[in-house]
Design a protein around this motif. Structure first.
Motif, PDB file in Angstrom:
ATOM      1  N   PRO A  55       0.824  -1.207   0.000  1.00  0.00           N
ATOM      2  CA  PRO A  55       0.000   0.000   0.000  1.00  0.00           C
ATOM      3  C   PRO A  55       0.858   1.258   0.000  1.00  0.00           C
ATOM      4  CG  PRO A  55      -0.044  -1.050   2.154  1.00  0.00           C
ATOM      5  CD  PRO A  55       0.703  -1.963   1.237  1.00  0.00           C
ATOM      6  N   LEU A  56       0.301   2.316  -0.551  1.00  0.00           N
ATOM      7  CA  LEU A  56       0.995   3.596  -0.557  1.00  0.00           C
ATOM      8  C   LEU A  56       1.098   4.139   0.856  1.00  0.00           C
ATOM      9  CD1 LEU A  56      -0.656   5.318  -3.639  1.00  0.00           C
ATOM     10  CD2 LEU A  56       1.634   4.369  -3.488  1.00  0.00           C
ATOM     11  N   ARG A  57       2.213   4.780   1.159  1.00  0.00           N
ATOM     12  CA  ARG A  57       2.374   5.395   2.467  1.00  0.00           C
ATOM     13  C   ARG A  57       1.623   6.720   2.485  1.00  0.00           C
ATOM     14  NH1 ARG A  57       8.751   5.277   2.829  1.00  0.00           N
ATOM     15  NH2 ARG A  57       8.358   6.141   0.799  1.00  0.00           N
ATOM     16  N   PRO A  58       1.038   7.087   3.630  1.00  0.00           N
ATOM     17  CA  PRO A  58       0.358   8.375   3.697  1.00  0.00           C
ATOM     18  C   PRO A  58       1.367   9.522   3.608  1.00  0.00           C
ATOM     19  CG  PRO A  58       0.409   7.347   5.847  1.00  0.00           C
ATOM     20  CD  PRO A  58       0.961   6.349   4.879  1.00  0.00           C
ATOM     21  N   ARG A  59       0.928  10.618   3.025  1.00  0.00           N
ATOM     22  CA  ARG A  59       1.805  11.782   2.911  1.00  0.00           C
ATOM     23  C   ARG A  59       1.979  12.457   4.256  1.00  0.00           C
ATOM     24  NH1 ARG A  59       1.640  14.978  -2.512  1.00  0.00           N
ATOM     25  NH2 ARG A  59       1.443  13.244  -3.945  1.00  0.00           N
ATOM     26  N   LEU A  60       3.154  12.987   4.477  1.00  0.00           N
ATOM     27  CA  LEU A  60       3.415  13.728   5.698  1.00  0.00           C
ATOM     28  C   LEU A  60       2.884  15.143   5.561  1.00  0.00           C
ATOM     29  CD1 LEU A  60       7.092  12.694   6.519  1.00  0.00           C
ATOM     30  CD2 LEU A  60       5.016  11.913   7.625  1.00  0.00           C
ATOM     31  N   THR A  61       2.361  15.666   6.652  1.00  0.00           N
ATOM     32  CA  THR A  61       1.934  17.058   6.680  1.00  0.00           C
ATOM     33  C   THR A  61       2.880  17.832   7.580  1.00  0.00           C
ATOM     34  OG1 THR A  61       0.481  16.692   8.585  1.00  0.00           O
ATOM     35  CG2 THR A  61      -0.491  16.375   6.394  1.00  0.00           C
ATOM     36  N   ALA A  62       2.754  19.133   7.607  1.00  0.00           N
ATOM     37  CA  ALA A  62       3.622  19.969   8.445  1.00  0.00           C
ATOM     38  C   ALA A  62       3.446  19.621   9.920  1.00  0.00           C
ATOM     39  CB  ALA A  62       3.323  21.433   8.207  1.00  0.00           C
ATOM     40  N   ALA A  63       2.268  19.179  10.326  1.00  0.00           N
ATOM     41  CA  ALA A  63       2.026  18.826  11.713  1.00  0.00           C
ATOM     42  C   ALA A  63       2.729  17.529  12.096  1.00  0.00           C
ATOM     43  CB  ALA A  63       0.524  18.695  11.960  1.00  0.00           C
ATOM     44  N   ASP A  64       3.046  16.678  11.110  1.00  0.00           N
ATOM     45  CA  ASP A  64       3.705  15.405  11.392  1.00  0.00           C
ATOM     46  C   ASP A  64       5.217  15.519  11.546  1.00  0.00           C
ATOM     47  OD1 ASP A  64       1.258  14.138  11.205  1.00  0.00           O
ATOM     48  OD2 ASP A  64       1.497  13.739   9.062  1.00  0.00           O
ATOM     49  N   VAL A  65       5.792  16.639  11.086  1.00  0.00           N
ATOM     50  CA  VAL A  65       7.231  16.796  11.074  1.00  0.00           C
ATOM     51  C   VAL A  65       7.678  17.581  12.302  1.00  0.00           C
ATOM     52  CG1 VAL A  65       9.181  17.728   9.779  1.00  0.00           C
ATOM     53  CG2 VAL A  65       7.226  16.753   8.576  1.00  0.00           C
TER      54      VAL A  65
END
Length: 69
Positions: A55-65
């Motif tokens: 499966p594709l990995r979810p994209r990171l958002t600014a809140a995740d970094v």
């Protein structure tokens, strides 16, 4: 030209562990039967569970970094 769209590096999801060959026939080592057929068992890739894709990995958002200073 008709047919399926070929996979590109951007949308390829082939399993890196089995390279898309998700099920392999493995010899059981017991020899052959009366008809001469080799005894084999089917083994699925443990990473993709026999599907050949991941499966594709979810994209990171600014809140995740988290940025460390």
């Amino acid at each position: 030209m008709t047919g399926p769209t070929p996979a590109t590096p951007a949308n390829a999801r082939i399993c890196p562990n089995c390279d898309g060959f998700a099920t392999a026939a493995v010899s059981s080592g017991t020899g052959r039967d009366a008809c001469g057929h080799l005894h084999t068992i089917a083994v699925d890739c443990p990473a993709c569970h026999g599907t050949g894709i991941v499966p594709l990995r979810p994209r990171l958002t600014a809140a995740d970094v988290e940025v460390a200073a």
